[in-house]
Write a protein that holds these residues in place. Sequence first.
Motif, short mmCIF file in Angstrom:
data_model
loop_
_atom_site.label_atom_id
_atom_site.label_comp_id
_atom_site.label_asym_id
_atom_site.label_seq_id
_atom_site.Cartn_x
_atom_site.Cartn_y
_atom_site.Cartn_z
N UNK A 139 45.52 24.08 37.59
CA UNK A 139 45.23 25.39 36.83
C UNK A 139 43.65 25.97 36.84
N UNK A 140 42.80 25.15 36.48
CA UNK A 140 41.55 25.26 36.55
C UNK A 140 41.24 25.66 37.82
N UNK A 141 41.62 25.30 39.01
CA UNK A 141 41.23 25.61 40.22
C UNK A 141 41.72 26.94 40.60
N UNK A 142 42.99 27.26 40.39
CA UNK A 142 43.47 28.67 40.55
C UNK A 142 42.55 29.74 39.72
N UNK A 143 42.01 29.40 38.47
CA UNK A 143 41.18 30.37 37.90
C UNK A 143 39.98 30.59 38.38
N UNK A 144 39.52 29.12 38.82
CA UNK A 144 38.14 29.11 39.39
C UNK A 144 38.07 30.17 40.81
N UNK A 145 39.17 29.89 41.64
CA UNK A 145 39.40 30.69 42.73
C UNK A 145 39.43 32.33 42.40
N UNK A 146 40.15 32.52 41.30
CA UNK A 146 40.65 33.84 41.07
C UNK A 146 39.30 34.49 40.64
N UNK A 147 38.42 33.74 39.60
CA UNK A 147 36.91 34.52 39.30
C UNK A 147 36.14 34.72 40.72
N UNK A 148 36.20 33.76 41.25
CA UNK A 148 35.24 33.98 42.61
C UNK A 148 35.77 35.37 43.39
N UNK A 149 37.06 35.30 43.36
CA UNK A 149 38.00 36.60 44.22
C UNK A 149 37.52 37.75 43.70
N UNK A 150 37.68 37.92 42.30
CA UNK A 150 37.29 38.96 41.69
C UNK A 150 35.91 39.35 41.89
N UNK A 151 35.27 38.52 41.61
CA UNK A 151 33.64 38.81 41.81
C UNK A 151 33.28 39.48 43.45
N UNK A 152 33.98 38.66 44.37
CA UNK A 152 34.01 39.01 45.77
C UNK A 152 34.19 40.29 46.00
N UNK A 153 35.52 40.63 45.64
CA UNK A 153 35.99 41.70 46.12
C UNK A 153 35.25 43.06 45.05
N UNK A 154 34.78 42.73 43.92
CA UNK A 154 34.02 43.82 43.44
C UNK A 154 33.05 44.22 44.00
N UNK A 155 32.12 43.16 44.30
CA UNK A 155 31.22 43.39 45.18
C UNK A 155 30.99 43.97 46.54
N UNK A 156 32.14 43.71 47.25
CA UNK A 156 32.40 44.12 48.54
C UNK A 156 32.67 45.75 48.22
N UNK A 157 33.57 46.20 47.18
CA UNK A 157 34.07 47.21 47.09
C UNK A 157 32.97 48.27 46.81
N UNK A 158 32.07 47.74 45.83
CA UNK A 158 31.19 48.68 45.40
C UNK A 158 30.02 48.84 46.53
N UNK A 159 29.66 47.78 47.37
CA UNK A 159 28.84 47.95 48.34
C UNK A 159 29.39 49.03 49.48
N UNK A 160 30.61 48.86 49.81
CA UNK A 160 31.30 49.81 50.73
C UNK A 160 31.16 51.22 50.04
N UNK A 161 31.32 51.40 49.02
CA UNK A 161 31.26 52.78 48.15
C UNK A 161 29.75 53.31 48.48
N UNK A 162 28.66 52.34 48.33
CA UNK A 162 27.28 52.68 48.41
C UNK A 162 27.13 53.19 49.90
N UNK A 163 27.81 52.27 50.54
CA UNK A 163 27.55 52.63 52.25
C UNK A 163 28.04 53.89 52.46
N UNK A 164 29.41 54.28 52.10
CA UNK A 164 30.01 55.63 52.23
C UNK A 164 29.28 56.60 51.73
N UNK A 165 28.64 56.42 50.68
CA UNK A 165 27.69 57.62 49.81
C UNK A 165 26.55 57.88 50.62
N UNK A 166 26.06 56.75 51.15
CA UNK A 166 24.77 56.94 52.18
C UNK A 166 25.14 57.81 53.44
#
Lengths: 287, 268
Positions: A1-28
């Motif tokens: 269970x702990x492993x699942x949530x650990x991966x989940x938090x990492x996934x959320x963080x990675x996707x958020x960072x990538x999505x916001x970076x992509x939007x910054x690139x697009x805007x640029x």
Amino acid sequence: MLRFWGWAVLRVAAVMLMASFASAMLMRIAPGFSSDDQELNSGLSSQSIQAIRQARLMDADIPHFYASYVASLIHGDLGASRSLNQPVKDLLRERLPVTLFNLAFALAVGWLLGLALAIAAQIWDTRALSFFANGLSGTFISTPAAALALVFLLLRWPPAFAAALLVYPKVYRYTQNLLQQSSEMPHVLTARAKGAGPWRVLAWHIAPIAFPQLIALVGVSISIGIGVLLPIEVVSDVAGIGQLAWHAAQARDLPLLVNLTMVVTFVTVCATLISDAAQRGLSRSAA
Amino acid sequence: MKSVRLVAIAVLVLTALTVLGARYLAPAGYEQQFREMPQAAPSAHHLLGTDDLGRDRWARLLYGMRVSLTLAPLAALFTTVLAGLVGGIAGYFGGWTERCCKLLIDLFLSVPWLFLLITVRAVLPLNVSPEASVTVTFALLGLLGWAASARVICAGAKNLMKSEFIWMARASGFSGFKLIRLHLLPNLRGALLAQFWISIPVFIIAEANLGALGLGVSEPLPSLGSLLRELQDAVMLRPEPWRLLPLAVLIVVISSFQVLLNKEEVRS
């Protein structure tokens, strides 16, 4: 269970960072990024115009902008909107509750309507009811959110209700298919043959199978809700996140758009993750 | 249910014929102005009246349908090819390639589709020629709409790679492009075709959303979406209810598509 949530938090963080970076690139790379309307203001001194240009230049170096953005984010600083001259945190504090309230209303009404009509169609199974429910879902699945918002504006009905009607078809169709499939399972047919009534069959034999699968739809419906709220807020002039994102995209407001992408991604990914985890838990306990 | 499907087929065939025969059915071109009669009421010559610039609404509806119903399938084809490529590569190679492709798919799916589409379109230039705006709008639909389909194709390709006939083909010396062309693609054809058909109504509605917000096809070229902009003049809708016809046509056409897509496709 702990492993699942650990991966989940990492996934959320990675996707958020990538999505916001992509939007910054697009805007640029978007045309008009390096120019600013304020430069045309004759009341500004040459030093002020120079300062505006300097700020734009700093934003133009995306890796530098993004690194400093993430560093500030860690300290709780979301930066300031260039077009609205306000801290992004204040703008989010102002607008987020409006969108979240509309989203909650749309989801509650959409789900209530979808579930009620799917269950009614399953229990009573009349041609008229089925025609009505299918017709309603067919109509709203085929209506563009912006056009429905315009019609609601004309009728002076609440815009959140338009969003609810656009969430409803997905819930109704999925629930109806799920109930139909579950009702054809051998143990349900046996229960019916033994004389169990429709409500009893639904409550004791169909719902336990269908419910965990239905939970998975919560994440999808939140994504649909956020998606349709953007055009609805723009058309109906509702001061929410959707309208702010529209403004940020048109004004080439990099800090604002990056933060908004981050917030929308966070809500969507978290909703999907939680509904997936709930579905997994319920399926396990049912087994 | 069978009769409903028949009606849906009839509606789509009739729509296709009307769109093909737009040149003969319309009294004028979509951009021709009747300057002496702007905002005219429906008449024998102008079936739906004329708009603020004196252009025949019936002609604009026919040509608008032609633009949307021709380009949405093209965008759907583009998206299906893209989904087939990404999903196919992920399913065929597996391992790290699959993980990277899935991360890309997750990234696209993590931002609501309509939110992504409208934001990206708003960032792109709007003051371009009608032809360029059509290309940008539908290319964007194709470029941003592949992720959900790619996930389905990836799962299908992955299952196929585990099947016995693929193992046998590999043991017989088939690999690379030959294996994909002779075994993988023919067996994924059904899934690809389903994704193609599902994408068409989704893209027509997406274009309509963009058009209604003023981000779609630019004037004077009409599309189903750009025709919805007339709804913004809400005060005129009560005295001129025929302005709602493009919306009604859109709902009928999309509903017909939805009826024809079977339950499994709708569920996916």
